[in-house]
Design a protein around this motif. Sequence first.
Motif, PDB file in Angstrom:
ATOM      1  N   UNK A 790     -15.551   9.350  -4.985  1.00 15.20           N
ATOM      2  CA  UNK A 790     -14.365   9.597  -5.433  1.00 15.20           C
ATOM      3  C   UNK A 790     -13.095   9.051  -4.668  1.00 15.20           C
ATOM      4  N   UNK A 791     -12.335   8.352  -5.499  1.00 14.65           N
ATOM      5  CA  UNK A 791     -11.559   7.474  -4.643  1.00 14.65           C
ATOM      6  C   UNK A 791      -9.953   7.851  -5.236  1.00 14.65           C
ATOM      7  N   UNK A 792      -9.093   7.882  -4.353  1.00 10.53           N
ATOM      8  CA  UNK A 792      -7.565   8.389  -4.730  1.00 10.53           C
ATOM      9  C   UNK A 792      -6.854   7.279  -4.130  1.00 10.53           C
ATOM     10  N   UNK A 793      -5.942   6.589  -4.985  1.00 15.39           N
ATOM     11  CA  UNK A 793      -5.116   5.721  -4.316  1.00 15.39           C
ATOM     12  C   UNK A 793      -3.647   5.822  -4.953  1.00 15.39           C
ATOM     13  N   UNK A 794      -2.709   5.645  -4.169  1.00 16.54           N
ATOM     14  CA  UNK A 794      -1.259   5.715  -4.456  1.00 16.54           C
ATOM     15  C   UNK A 794      -0.353   4.460  -3.960  1.00 16.54           C
ATOM     16  N   UNK A 795       0.266   3.422  -4.398  1.00 19.72           N
ATOM     17  CA  UNK A 795       0.735   2.281  -3.848  1.00 19.72           C
ATOM     18  C   UNK A 795       2.361   2.133  -4.315  1.00 19.72           C
ATOM     19  N   UNK A 796       3.285   2.050  -3.362  1.00 21.72           N
ATOM     20  CA  UNK A 796       4.618   1.852  -3.847  1.00 21.72           C
ATOM     21  C   UNK A 796       4.880   0.275  -3.291  1.00 21.72           C
ATOM     22  N   UNK A 797       5.362  -0.317  -4.500  1.00 24.37           N
ATOM     23  CA  UNK A 797       5.658  -1.782  -4.357  1.00 24.37           C
ATOM     24  C   UNK A 797       7.018  -2.276  -4.876  1.00 24.37           C
ATOM     25  N   UNK A 798       7.989  -2.897  -3.778  1.00 25.70           N
ATOM     26  CA  UNK A 798       8.997  -3.352  -4.147  1.00 25.70           C
ATOM     27  C   UNK A 798       8.961  -4.839  -3.885  1.00 25.70           C
ATOM     28  N   UNK A 799       9.264  -5.516  -5.008  1.00 24.41           N
ATOM     29  CA  UNK A 799       9.344  -6.821  -5.134  1.00 24.41           C
ATOM     30  C   UNK A 799      10.831  -7.507  -4.884  1.00 24.41           C
ATOM     31  N   UNK A 800      11.121  -8.116  -4.146  1.00 22.13           N
ATOM     32  CA  UNK A 800      12.466  -8.728  -3.764  1.00 22.13           C
ATOM     33  C   UNK A 800      12.660  -9.712  -4.798  1.00 22.13           C
ATOM     34  N   UNK A 801      14.115  -9.735  -4.991  1.00 19.35           N
ATOM     35  CA  UNK A 801      14.549 -10.814  -6.078  1.00 19.35           C
ATOM     36  C   UNK A 801      14.281 -12.125  -5.925  1.00 19.35           C
ATOM     37  N   UNK A 802      14.728 -12.649  -4.667  1.00 21.81           N
ATOM     38  CA  UNK A 802      14.279 -14.179  -4.622  1.00 21.81           C
ATOM     39  C   UNK A 802      12.728 -14.461  -3.949  1.00 21.81           C
ATOM     40  N   UNK A 803      12.379 -13.619  -2.990  1.00 17.10           N
ATOM     41  CA  UNK A 803      11.149 -13.961  -2.639  1.00 17.10           C
ATOM     42  C   UNK A 803      10.441 -12.791  -1.765  1.00 17.10           C
ATOM     43  N   UNK A 804       9.386 -12.448  -1.857  1.00 16.05           N
ATOM     44  CA  UNK A 804       8.545 -11.409  -0.994  1.00 16.05           C
ATOM     45  C   UNK A 804       8.476 -10.167  -1.604  1.00 16.05           C
ATOM     46  N   UNK A 805       8.014  -9.195  -0.685  1.00 17.55           N
ATOM     47  CA  UNK A 805       7.784  -7.744  -1.246  1.00 17.55           C
ATOM     48  C   UNK A 805       7.530  -6.789   0.035  1.00 17.55           C
ATOM     49  N   UNK A 806       7.938  -5.707  -0.251  1.00 15.34           N
ATOM     50  CA  UNK A 806       7.320  -4.368   0.690  1.00 15.34           C
ATOM     51  C   UNK A 806       6.661  -3.455  -0.002  1.00 15.34           C
ATOM     52  N   UNK A 807       5.182  -3.264   0.337  1.00 20.09           N
ATOM     53  CA  UNK A 807       4.337  -2.573  -0.112  1.00 20.09           C
ATOM     54  C   UNK A 807       3.907  -1.578   0.749  1.00 20.09           C
ATOM     55  N   UNK A 808       3.479  -0.457   0.325  1.00 18.19           N
ATOM     56  CA  UNK A 808       2.743   0.779   0.951  1.00 18.19           C
ATOM     57  C   UNK A 808       1.829   1.422   0.240  1.00 18.19           C
ATOM     58  N   UNK A 809       0.777   1.837   0.653  1.00 16.21           N
ATOM     59  CA  UNK A 809      -0.280   2.291  -0.032  1.00 16.21           C
ATOM     60  C   UNK A 809      -0.913   3.359   0.865  1.00 16.21           C
ATOM     61  N   UNK A 810      -1.680   4.586   0.152  1.00 15.21           N
ATOM     62  CA  UNK A 810      -2.392   5.437   0.927  1.00 15.21           C
ATOM     63  C   UNK A 810      -3.602   5.595  -0.058  1.00 15.21           C
ATOM     64  N   UNK A 811      -4.665   5.865   0.511  1.00 14.98           N
ATOM     65  CA  UNK A 811      -6.193   5.821  -0.224  1.00 14.98           C
ATOM     66  C   UNK A 811      -6.890   7.076   0.594  1.00 14.98           C
ATOM     67  N   UNK A 812      -7.812   7.550  -0.046  1.00 14.22           N
ATOM     68  CA  UNK A 812      -8.781   8.355   0.400  1.00 14.22           C
ATOM     69  C   UNK A 812     -10.023   8.366  -0.422  1.00 14.22           C
ATOM     70  N   UNK A 813     -11.058   8.301   0.393  1.00 12.79           N
ATOM     71  CA  UNK A 813     -12.543   8.061  -0.417  1.00 12.79           C
ATOM     72  C   UNK A 813     -13.365   9.195   0.258  1.00 12.79           C
TER      73      UNK A 813
END
Length: 1010
Positions: A790-813
């Motif tokens: 059983x896998x549980x995932x959560x991912x926060x994704x912030x994509x910048x207007x010009x270029x790039x992104x900041x992402x953070x994810x947690x997972x549990x298996x």
Amino acid sequence: MTNFKRHLCRSVALALALSATSISGVAEAQNATRRVQIAIAAQPMDRALEQLARDSGTDILFTRATVAGLRAPSLVGEFDAETAVRRLIKGTQLTVTRDASGALIIRSASDARRAPQGAAADGVNTEKEIVVTAFFSKGIARALDLKREADSTSDAVVAADIGKLPAFNIAEALQRVPGVTIVREAGEGQFISVRGLGPNFQAVTFNGMPLAYNENIRNSGQSGRQFRLQVLPASLIDSIVITKSPTADLVENGVGSNVDIRLINPLDRGTFVAASAHAGFEERTDTVNPNGSIAAGWRNADETFGILAGVSYSRREVQFDRLRTGWVDVAVAGLGTVRAPFDAQPYLELEDRERISGVFGLQWRPSSNVEFDFDALLSQFNNETYERRLTYFINSEISRLDVSSAVVEDGRLVAGTIRGGRIRNYSEFLDQSHQNLQLNGTVRLDLAGWKIEPRLSYSRALSDLETPIQRAQFRTGSGRGGNVTFDFRGDVASKAKVPALFTDLDLTNPALMPFESLQIRPINSKDEDTTAVLNMFRQTDFGIGNLRFTSLRFGGQYSDRTRDYQRRDRSSTVLRPGVTRTDAFLSFPVPSNAFNQSIGTFQPWTNVDWELFNSSYVLPNEFDGVNPSAKDLVATAADLQNSYRIGEEIVAGYGRLDFASAIGDFPVTGNIGIRYVRVATEVDGTTVSPVRNAAGAVTTMVTPQTTRANYAEWLPSFNSTIKFRDNVQLRLGVARTMTQPSLSELRNSVGTNSLTVARIFNEGAAALNDTTLNFQGSAGNPNLKPYSSWNFDASFEWYFDEFGALTAAVFYKDVTDYIASDFEVRSLAFAVSNGTTLPVDILVASPVNVGNAKIRGVEFGYTNKLPFGLGITATATFASSKLTLDRLDVGVQTAGIKGISDVSYSITPFFESGPFEINASYTYRSNYMTDAGAVVTSLPTPDDVVANFQDGFGILDIGTSFKLRPNVELFAQAVNVLNQRQVSYAGTKEDFTEIHTFGRSINFGVRAQF
């Protein structure tokens, strides 16, 4: 490897280099009219022009002041770069011209009128110009787009990213993805692990269809379902998508991830040719070899028919050193019980690796509702390997220790001299051949709103030994190996170096080293997969309230996989009539730089001359020479015991609904589905056991054995995306996944140590008195159940207007039915040269489902770039794990899971300005277990639960390029710039077990596209 193959491969390499040179002259003209797919949202003009430059691969020159305050309209469609620019600036006071190099220059109309004659052609402007071109950042931007638009939590690397980073193969291109670490062999990436789960847990597909698996044929250890990414080049791939939270329609989803290797669709882009040629320099072998690739695509004017083809060639001559030992508690007269080193073995390996790969794709769209696709992959990877090894017997000769020379620190014997020791001079030679073939066919129909997609694939992986494993052994008698001196003082794990290891015996004098044996082991492995898939899709609009179901998918899969593994072992080699073994057989010089970084005081030695051995030995009454394949030899009882055949049938069906809703003002999209998988296996093997006849003599009983098993799993999945803003979103995923047992774990066979087999064959029962012999073996278990999780995932994704992104994810298996080793003593039958059978008790390890594992962690990703061209992309993963094993006659044991690093990260700063770019990539993973750290056995001992670790390791790679023309560039790449060495240890760092040296590699060459 045959001379024909060598000449063929080198001819291809020369052709690639000539192709790259010839196309550079016409790249400029082609770039002027090349059409690409454009999708630009309405945004500030400077950002729109930057995106266009990245997407089109065209240099666009402008100043911020010129476009300040202007907004570009949205632009979607296929355009050449100049037409696209004209549409973006339509209605403004801007003009566009093209200079002699092919770059587009944007000015205000007044600036254009004031510009001196020739300024437009030369790109001259009184203000500082910005050069925007398709650099490394283009690949990053596209990979982020794939991640952003995916149906679930995933990551990607794309062609531009792969090409710009130093990467010998696909595995190395993936190591910079969050949650991905790689397993290296001789410094080159071979397998990947995702979120702490090893290569067996990753389902690797090619354009969505299953791949067959190559087998490890270097030794008796087998890899099973680990796809050897080493066999595929990075240069012919469009993109690689790693799906971490599966959807129900994915074929063969794994507990770790689904890794899909994708080709370019010929109709997705216009006619093009791309080529690269480079020279690869290996520091340890001081060799330079040709490498290159060429790919081309074409589509007709109506965009209804397109083809794609490419070929890649690479060669590496590598050298790597491994100093191996172990540690054991032993009683020493005059010292008491101390922790002493086991026998120390310097391994020197020289490999000649050649790979030639080709891809082909075809798309035909005869009407708007019918499409036919075909794609193919063929890869041939050859690896000629020489292993040259010494053994300095320490523990087995500890009674000869000169106590006055002994150095004991904290209860550990770290230095001393064995007076009259024993030395073994050993060598292996083999020529591996790994071939991969993949054929995919797809029909896409659009009938009355239904999209129907039948797919068929065939995959084959052949792993053969063109020259079988040949092992030659020379060894002195006890007390005849000179005085052996070892010095393992200091912080060996941190320095990756020991002060001294040598003997005063002249190891360049073959007369002092008696010959013992020559053995051969042919191995042939054939893995085949035939898969049929039917996918059905329809747009829908039904639901309750604000929950609307937007599409329905369902379908099924049928796969038929077979593995045929054949192994032969022969210790019966003899010299040809009239041939005499001389000192020349052990007079081959060993490279002078062997172990010059890992051992302070060492010594020169000579080793086996394999040309002499191959021309001088035969297998009497079986084969004229010592280069047979497995099919050339009639299988003995022992051969049958080491060989097996597995058949596997998979039937699966799935259903998936996509939905759209809202939580307050925030849109929510996602999918929910379920997949049913039923697997049936049939395993053919042989049981060999010693029995006594009526006269009391021991004979061998051979019993063919077939085991059938089946199991089924329901695999639900749920994925959703909540958009807080257009560029800020949260993903949530829940899924149940499964990974089938390794094919090698399912086998009906038992493997034992080859040197033990040879010694018993040559010496009979007398060999059993040697305490250095290995009396352990490994077996399979055809009744294994699959891993499920059983896998549980959560991912926060912030994509910048010009270029790039900041992402953070947690997972549990939460993994159940984890497989670990169960040990038992079995009496096995060993053949003796006089024709008799000798029963020997062997401790055999067999896999069993006895564990539950829990893995949790967090992943971070950050990418950004400043206006003047300096940027960074970085990833980090923090993970923890717990493995619980429970067996009735043992009780509960707790251990870690092999392959999981608590911390792994990658930092890649890059700089892009004008025609120049450079990136430096540092990847690191903390220490991790290389075994399970626990043994399930009815008689556990302290040694059973000592875990073996790979120490934390980081590697720095650098890539740089300079554009000669808009689409022609020179490049250079350096791998392992800091010349790092890897260290392994058992339990604690004081008990080091291996120091691995592989040196630096440098590539320099040219790339062109038009």
